[in-house]
Enzyme design. Structure first.
Site, mmCIF file in Angstrom:
data_model
loop_
_atom_site.group_PDB
_atom_site.id
_atom_site.type_symbol
_atom_site.label_atom_id
_atom_site.label_comp_id
_atom_site.label_asym_id
_atom_site.label_seq_id
_atom_site.Cartn_x
_atom_site.Cartn_y
_atom_site.Cartn_z
ATOM 1 N N VAL A 80 19.901 59.319 9.756
ATOM 2 C CA VAL A 80 20.244 60.611 9.142
ATOM 3 C C VAL A 80 20.334 61.672 10.235
ATOM 4 O O VAL A 80 19.384 61.865 11.002
ATOM 5 C CB VAL A 80 19.179 61.030 8.102
ATOM 6 C CG1 VAL A 80 19.476 62.422 7.560
ATOM 7 C CG2 VAL A 80 19.110 60.019 6.968
ATOM 8 N N ARG A 89 23.989 74.258 6.652
ATOM 9 C CA ARG A 89 25.134 74.582 5.788
ATOM 10 C C ARG A 89 25.182 73.636 4.596
ATOM 11 O O ARG A 89 26.213 73.473 3.969
ATOM 12 C CB ARG A 89 26.437 74.427 6.567
ATOM 13 C CG ARG A 89 26.550 75.341 7.745
ATOM 14 C CD ARG A 89 27.979 75.254 8.266
ATOM 15 N NE ARG A 89 28.051 75.588 9.661
ATOM 16 C CZ ARG A 89 29.125 75.394 10.401
ATOM 17 N NH1 ARG A 89 30.201 74.832 9.872
ATOM 18 N NH2 ARG A 89 29.132 75.740 11.666
ATOM 19 N N GLY A 90 24.077 72.927 4.388
ATOM 20 C CA GLY A 90 24.027 72.044 3.223
ATOM 21 C C GLY A 90 24.597 70.652 3.449
ATOM 22 O O GLY A 90 24.810 69.908 2.485
ATOM 23 N N VAL A 91 24.852 70.274 4.719
ATOM 24 C CA VAL A 91 25.441 68.946 4.964
ATOM 25 C C VAL A 91 24.448 67.836 4.603
ATOM 26 O O VAL A 91 24.786 66.875 3.908
ATOM 27 C CB VAL A 91 25.925 68.809 6.439
ATOM 28 C CG1 VAL A 91 26.414 67.391 6.705
ATOM 29 C CG2 VAL A 91 27.029 69.819 6.723
ATOM 30 N N THR A 93 22.033 68.031 2.513
ATOM 31 C CA THR A 93 21.885 68.044 1.049
ATOM 32 C C THR A 93 23.030 67.252 0.399
ATOM 33 O O THR A 93 22.804 66.464 -0.525
ATOM 34 C CB THR A 93 21.865 69.498 0.530
ATOM 35 O OG1 THR A 93 20.875 70.207 1.294
ATOM 36 C CG2 THR A 93 21.529 69.581 -0.935
ATOM 37 N N SER A 116 11.671 62.085 10.605
ATOM 38 C CA SER A 116 11.473 62.626 11.962
ATOM 39 C C SER A 116 10.563 63.856 11.918
ATOM 40 O O SER A 116 9.860 64.156 12.867
ATOM 41 C CB SER A 116 12.811 62.995 12.600
ATOM 42 O OG SER A 116 13.424 64.013 11.843
ATOM 43 N N GLU A 117 10.628 64.586 10.772
ATOM 44 C CA GLU A 117 9.780 65.772 10.608
ATOM 45 C C GLU A 117 9.350 65.860 9.135
ATOM 46 O O GLU A 117 10.185 65.672 8.230
ATOM 47 C CB GLU A 117 10.542 67.035 10.971
ATOM 48 C CG GLU A 117 10.832 67.168 12.457
ATOM 49 C CD GLU A 117 11.432 68.531 12.758
ATOM 50 O OE1 GLU A 117 10.688 69.427 13.184
ATOM 51 O OE2 GLU A 117 12.641 68.693 12.519
ATOM 52 N N TYR A 121 12.157 65.937 3.749
ATOM 53 C CA TYR A 121 12.549 65.130 2.592
ATOM 54 C C TYR A 121 11.864 65.392 1.244
ATOM 55 O O TYR A 121 12.395 64.961 0.225
ATOM 56 C CB TYR A 121 12.441 63.642 2.952
ATOM 57 C CG TYR A 121 13.437 63.243 4.017
ATOM 58 C CD1 TYR A 121 14.779 63.026 3.701
ATOM 59 C CD2 TYR A 121 13.057 63.124 5.347
ATOM 60 C CE1 TYR A 121 15.704 62.686 4.684
ATOM 61 C CE2 TYR A 121 13.976 62.786 6.327
ATOM 62 C CZ TYR A 121 15.296 62.567 5.994
ATOM 63 O OH TYR A 121 16.210 62.242 6.964
ATOM 64 N N PHE A 405 12.148 52.138 10.759
ATOM 65 C CA PHE A 405 13.573 51.804 10.668
ATOM 66 C C PHE A 405 14.348 53.098 10.623
ATOM 67 O O PHE A 405 13.765 54.179 10.484
ATOM 68 C CB PHE A 405 13.846 50.933 9.428
ATOM 69 C CG PHE A 405 13.265 51.463 8.153
ATOM 70 C CD1 PHE A 405 13.898 52.447 7.413
ATOM 71 C CD2 PHE A 405 12.018 50.999 7.696
ATOM 72 C CE1 PHE A 405 13.323 52.933 6.240
ATOM 73 C CE2 PHE A 405 11.450 51.479 6.521
ATOM 74 C CZ PHE A 405 12.096 52.450 5.796
#
Ligand SMILES: CC(C)(COP(=O)(O)OP(=O)(O)OC[C@H]1O[C@@H](n2cnc3c(N)ncnc32)[C@H](O)[C@@H]1OP(=O)(O)O)[C@@H](O)C(=O)NCCC(=O)NCCS
Length: 405
Positions: A80, A89-91, A93, A116-117, A121, A405
């Site tokens: 991701v 910009r909502g990509v 999402t 990653s952070e 999520y 993964f």
């Protein structure tokens, strides 16, 4: 800005990988392209395109995830990333929207990932379902608290031999260890490969097997030598240690701690319930640190709740809130018995009100409901309901996922 989100075609695979790598601020290694294809499942790798150029990516692979008392298909989300030029910009999402809609349509009841952070999520319904432990042990302080005699034998294997023996041990453990993922044969060679840039002074992997009545456990490890003032001060790094029996568990750790010329043993991605804490005379010497591991998202709440077993029989009324996947919203009556579980819609007053994120956190049996109530994340509508939820949802062993993964 017009963004189109769709699965990538196979000829778009290279630009897909380049985009993910750039999103992470990493370096693209063309020689790794083919090897990385193992995380590419046609139809499940999606990208956000702007004028036909990928600006965001999300990959998925379907696995069987061990859940309490069984297995369920799960989407393992990976790869991701959104280019630094297109953030906020909502990509992401839009990618999450498409991925979860597709998973629902495919009938995949769960999605899971390593993050990653931490803050990314939960808004998409992923809850913190398991922890992992990192260890850093001085080998001089590794005496066991109970007598230990090596009854079986340790054997060093070649990679080819390990490819034959390790999967059998893994499968035995996977059967009853929530958080384990099925591993296709080709995945094992992928697991054994160390990219040059990740060596950090360590050598090749060693493959050690413990045999009692047949193969009972293995450790995949590597070493780094160091000679301060001419004295041996090496580090043995445990990449994966999996034991199907108690004897194998104690023997494998003893083997690592007693390795010549090693002053330190390190490990990551260990279970939060690591029995070494109790096997060691001085558990503080493990220098154990905990961090978030698997995040779980119920894609279909009813199928997910009916797809696992419960520790005790009981009945709970759950009011589930799910703004991102509205199809999950509603009140459910969960009834569990020795035969299995039933989950049906209800109009009765709920015992607990919780989001899909919190249900994901509870799902593998490692996160107690009372802690989520204490944290203000679950609302207990009937006194004592969180405790009842814990006696139903809690599971032994608690979840553990031994690889990222
Ligand atoms: C994390 C990442 C994918 C977010 O992509 P994005 O397109 O900017 O995300 P969106 O615009 O859809 O943001 C959705 C929401 O998440 C929030 N968000 C995004 N990234 C976040 C982060 N790292 N930490 C906390 N919140 C974050 C946004 O603020 C936004 O919230 P809002 O709607 O309340 O404003 C992107 O920043 C990235 O590629 N980072 C580096 C690689 C990475 O860490 N990938 C994740 C791998 S697990």
């Amino acid at each position: 800005m017009d963004i189109e989100v769709r699965p990538i075609a196979s000829e778009e695979y290279e630009s897909f990988v380049r985009t993910t790598v750039a999103a992470f601020g990493g370096t693209y290694h063309p020689e790794e392209l083919e090897r990385e294809r193992i995380e590419f499942e046609p139809g499940l790798s999606i990208a956000a395109f702007e004028s036909r150029v990928p600006v965001g990516t999300a990959a998925g692979i379907t696995f069987d995830l061990t859940v309490p008392g069984g297995f369920l298909p799960a989407l393992a989300v990976t790869g991701v990333g959104v280019l630094p030029t297109h953030r906020s910009r909502g990509v992401l999402t839009a990618l999450m929207r498409r991925q979860l809609d597709d998973a629902r349509e495919a009938g995949t009841p769960l999605a899971t990932l390593w993050s990653s952070e931490g803050p990314i999520y939960p808004r998409f319904g992923y809850g913190l379902a398991s922890l992992h432990a990192a260890l850093d042990v001085d080998t001089r302080h590794t005496a066991y608290s109970v007598p230990f005699t090596m009854r079986g034998r340790m054997r060093l294997l070649s990679e080819e031999e390990a490819l034959k023996s390790f999967p059998d041990v893994y499968e035995r453990v996977r059967d009853r260890q929530p958080g384990f993922l099925s591993r296709p044969a080709e995945w094992w060679s992928h697991r054994f490969f160390i990219p040059e840039r990740q060596r950090q002074g360590y050598g090749d992997y060693f493959f050690a097997l413990y045999e009692g009545d047949g193969p009972e456990g293995y450790v995949l490890y590597r070493t780094k030598h160091d000679w301060p003032d001419g004295l041996p001060g090496g580090t043995l790094d445990v990449e994966e240690l999996v034991a199907a029996t108690d004897q194998a568990y104690a023997a494998l750790w003893r083997y690592c701690f007693d390795h010549d010329l090693m002053a330190k043993v390190t490990a990551e991605l260990r279970p939060s319930f690591e029995p070494l804490l109790h096997l060691m005379q001085d558990p503080r010497r493990l220098r154990m640190r905990l961090a978030d591991a698997l995040w779980v998202r119920p894609v279909d709440v009813r199928t997910a709740l009916e797809g696992r077993r419960y520790r005790s029989a009981g009945r709970l009324l759950l009011d589930v809130r799910d703004q991102f996947c509205r199809w999950n919203e509603g009140r459910f009556e969960l009834e569990a018995s020795g035969e299995g579980a039933f989950c049906r819609p209800t109009t009765s007053m709920p015992d607990l009100t919780l989001g899909a994120t919190e249900l994901g956190a509870l799902y593998l049996g490692g996160t107690p409901a009372w802690a989520l109530v204490r944290a203000g994340r679950i609302s207990e509508e009937r006194a004592g309901a969180a405790e009842e939820a814990d006696s139903m949802f809690g599971w032994t062993p608690p979840p553990w996922c031994p690889h990222r993964f």
